[in-house]
Design a protein around this motif. Structure first.
Motif, short mmCIF file in Angstrom:
data_model
loop_
_atom_site.label_atom_id
_atom_site.label_comp_id
_atom_site.label_asym_id
_atom_site.label_seq_id
_atom_site.Cartn_x
_atom_site.Cartn_y
_atom_site.Cartn_z
N ARG A 58 0.77 -1.22 -0.06
CA ARG A 58 0.03 -0.23 -0.03
C ARG A 58 0.97 1.28 -0.17
O ARG A 58 0.42 2.35 -0.57
CB ARG A 58 -1.03 -0.13 1.00
N ALA A 59 1.96 1.20 0.75
CA ALA A 59 2.55 2.54 0.91
C ALA A 59 3.53 2.88 -0.43
O ALA A 59 3.83 3.76 -0.67
CB ALA A 59 3.86 2.39 1.97
N LEU A 60 3.59 1.79 -1.25
CA LEU A 60 4.54 1.85 -2.50
C LEU A 60 3.57 2.37 -3.66
O LEU A 60 3.91 2.65 -4.60
CB LEU A 60 5.36 0.64 -2.83
N GLY A 61 2.30 2.45 -3.31
CA GLY A 61 1.26 2.93 -4.03
C GLY A 61 1.47 4.15 -4.63
O GLY A 61 2.08 5.10 -3.77
N GLN A 62 0.84 4.75 -5.82
CA GLN A 62 1.20 5.96 -6.00
C GLN A 62 0.58 7.12 -5.24
O GLN A 62 1.12 8.21 -5.18
CB GLN A 62 0.49 6.28 -7.51
#
Ligand code: GDP
Length: 295
Positions: A58-62
């Motif tokens: 989730r944290a690496l999501g845009q």
């Protein structure tokens, strides 16, 4: 409760927020620290692995990487996932059934079963129920006396079990009596052993079959950490428990059992014990606990 975890996570977040914009490397490094903090809090390794994986995805999501406040976004994600780990939505007792509501307390000896039975009776009295306490641990006569004493302190009725009775008969007769006397809640305090014991487990299965309890609450000492989780799993496999009461939470600085038990058993923590007094029982709210950890 959760003191060192709280401290560790907050220091990771401080670093993340200090970066301004975040890139994949900052996030990976932050997640490594979150992973270590959870392992140090004695959270089950598989639970930790799944947790950090979810947060990382989730944290690496845009929306995080592009956000103007990425650190805060990551904190928000961790908080949401932590809340899930603790059980998500708060789940109370199932009180929809026609009275008497039947609650069976199970767990190892010394976990706090008898004390929690008394605490729960007081909680139910507060909800306008009239509880009937049933000592069904005939192997330890002191356990019968202990529950009778608690009932006396609470000014509540208790079934007159004796150590020569059969526990399954005790529960069946007590339930019958509760129906006749119009008690609206019945709490069985079943026998515990120091370790899981097949004879005892079969006895619990028989009580379940004969009395069809609405709730089977597994009582565990939070301070025993991952052992509590392993034992919960065994009780759940055999009895399909409906929830967990985690006792001695006030003395558990790490919180590993609380953070693992829902993921491993898929059963919610319904209450926590926070002291020896009968009023030391709290309804467990995953969202509030998650907020406290990230305080
Ligand atoms: P049982 O053998 O499972 O029935 O356990 P008991 O109810 O007899 O409890 C064992 C000990 O743990 C007793 O000394 C209780 O007072 C204590 N105890 C139970 N719950 C809590 C709790 O939430 N906090 C603390 N500090 N002690 C507790």
């Amino acid at each position: 409760m959760f003191d060192s975890l709280s401290e560790r996570l907050n220091s990771v977040f401080k670093k993340l927020k200090g970066h301004g914009r975040l890139d994949e490397q900052n996030i990976q490094a932050g997640m490594r620290e979150v992973r270590l903090a959870l392992l140090e809090a004695d959270v089950n390794y598989k639970v930790v692995k799944d947790f950090t994986q979810r947060v990382k995805e989730r944290a690496l999501g845009q929306e995080v990487l592009k956000s103007l406040t990425p650190g805060q976004q990551v904190v928000k994600i961790v908080k949401e996932e932590l809340e899930e780990l603790l059980g998500g939505e708060q789940q109370g007792l199932d009180l929809k059934a026609k009275p008497p509501v039947v609650i069976m307390m199970v767990g190892l000896q010394g976990s706090g079963k008898t004390t929690s039975a008394g605490k729960l009776a007081l909680h139910l009295k507060g909800l306008k129920y009239s509880p009937y306490l049933v000592p069904a641990d005939v192997y330890r006569p002191a356990a019968i006396d202990q529950l009778h004493k608690l009932a006396g302190d609470l000014n509540m009725p208790a079934y007159p079990s004796t150590s020569s009775d059969n526990p399954v008969d005790i529960c069946m007769r007590a339930l019958e009596e509760a129906r006749q006397k119009a008690y609206t809640a019945v709490i069985f305090d079943t026998a515990g052993r120091l370790h899981i014991d097949e004879t005892l487990m079969q006895e619990l299965v028989s009580i379940k079959e004969k009395c069809s309890p609405h709730e089977i609450l597994f009582v565990a000492d939070a301070m025993t950490g991952q052992d509590a989780v392993t034992v919960a799993q065994r009780f759940n496999d055999l009895l399909d428990i409906t929830g967990v009461v985690l006792t001695k939470m006030e003395g558990d600085a790490r919180g590993g059992a609380a953070l693992s038990i829902k993921s491993i058993t898929n059963k919610p923590i319904k209450f926590v014990g926070t002291g020896e007094k009968l009023t030391d029982l709290e309804v467990f709210h995953p969202d509030r606990v998650a907020s406290r950890i990230l305080g």
